[in-house]
Design a protein around this motif. Structure first.
Motif, PDB file in Angstrom:
ATOM      1  N   PRO A 110      -7.847   6.928  -2.737  1.00 35.41           N
ATOM      2  CA  PRO A 110      -7.545   6.532  -1.434  1.00 35.41           C
ATOM      3  C   PRO A 110      -6.204   7.249  -1.228  1.00 35.41           C
ATOM      4  CG  PRO A 110      -7.089   4.830  -3.161  1.00 35.41           C
ATOM      5  CD  PRO A 110      -7.869   6.119  -3.764  1.00 35.41           C
ATOM      6  N   GLN A 126      -1.560   5.063   2.234  1.00 34.55           N
ATOM      7  CA  GLN A 126      -1.555   4.005   3.328  1.00 34.55           C
ATOM      8  C   GLN A 126      -2.702   3.105   2.897  1.00 34.55           C
ATOM      9  OE1 GLN A 126      -2.627   5.602   7.138  1.00 34.55           O
ATOM     10  NE2 GLN A 126      -1.956   3.680   8.317  1.00 34.55           N
ATOM     11  N   GLU A 127      -4.135   3.527   2.538  1.00 33.61           N
ATOM     12  CA  GLU A 127      -5.139   2.886   2.245  1.00 33.61           C
ATOM     13  C   GLU A 127      -4.692   2.001   1.145  1.00 33.61           C
ATOM     14  OE1 GLU A 127      -9.112   5.272   3.431  1.00 33.61           O
ATOM     15  OE2 GLU A 127      -7.995   5.887   1.719  1.00 33.61           O
ATOM     16  N   ARG A 164      -2.191  -0.922   2.033  1.00 33.28           N
ATOM     17  CA  ARG A 164      -3.040  -1.834   3.132  1.00 33.28           C
ATOM     18  C   ARG A 164      -3.817  -2.731   2.156  1.00 33.28           C
ATOM     19  NH1 ARG A 164      -7.646  -0.124   6.662  1.00 33.28           N
ATOM     20  NH2 ARG A 164      -7.827   0.843   4.498  1.00 33.28           N
ATOM     21  N   LEU A 165      -4.683  -2.007   1.175  1.00 34.99           N
ATOM     22  CA  LEU A 165      -5.404  -2.833   0.365  1.00 34.99           C
ATOM     23  C   LEU A 165      -4.793  -3.749  -0.752  1.00 34.99           C
ATOM     24  CD1 LEU A 165      -8.287  -0.185  -0.102  1.00 34.99           C
ATOM     25  CD2 LEU A 165      -8.569  -2.388   1.184  1.00 34.99           C
TER      26      LEU A 165
END
Length: 77
Positions: free
Chosen positions: A37, A40-41, A44-45
Motif C-alpha cells: 500500500p 496514504q493508504e 488511512r487504514l
C-alpha cells in the motif's frame, strides 16, 4: 463428482531437503510479488483500525458497566 486437477508448482520428493537459504530465498521472492500500500493508504487504514478499536472499546466498556450495575442491584450490594 468433480476432481481437483490443480498440480502444485513444486513436487516434493523424498530426496529434496529443507534449506534455510532456499527458504529465505523463497520468502524474499514472494515478498517481491506483493503489492504494497501507499503511505496514504497505510495511514488511512491505520486510522480506521484505531477508530474502530476505540468505538468497540467504548461499546464493550458501556456494556460491561451496564451488566455490572444490573448484577450489583440484583445482588443487593
Amino acid at each position: 463428482m468433480a476432481q481437483n486437477r490443480v498440480r502444485p508448482d513444486v513436487r516434493l520428493t523424498p530426496s529434496r531437503r529443507f534449506s534455510v537459504f532456499g527458504f529465505f530465498g523463497d520468502v524474499f521472492g514472494e515478498l517481491r510479488k506483493v503489492t504494497w500500500p501507499t503511505r496514504q493508504e497505510a495511514t488511512r487504514l491505520t486510522m480506521l483500525v484505531i477508530a474502530l478499536a476505540a468505538v468497540m472499546g467504548v461499546f464493550l466498556g458501556a456494556f460491561d458497566w451496564m451488566f455490572a450495575r444490573i448484577f450489583s442491584l440484583l445482588a443487593g450490594t
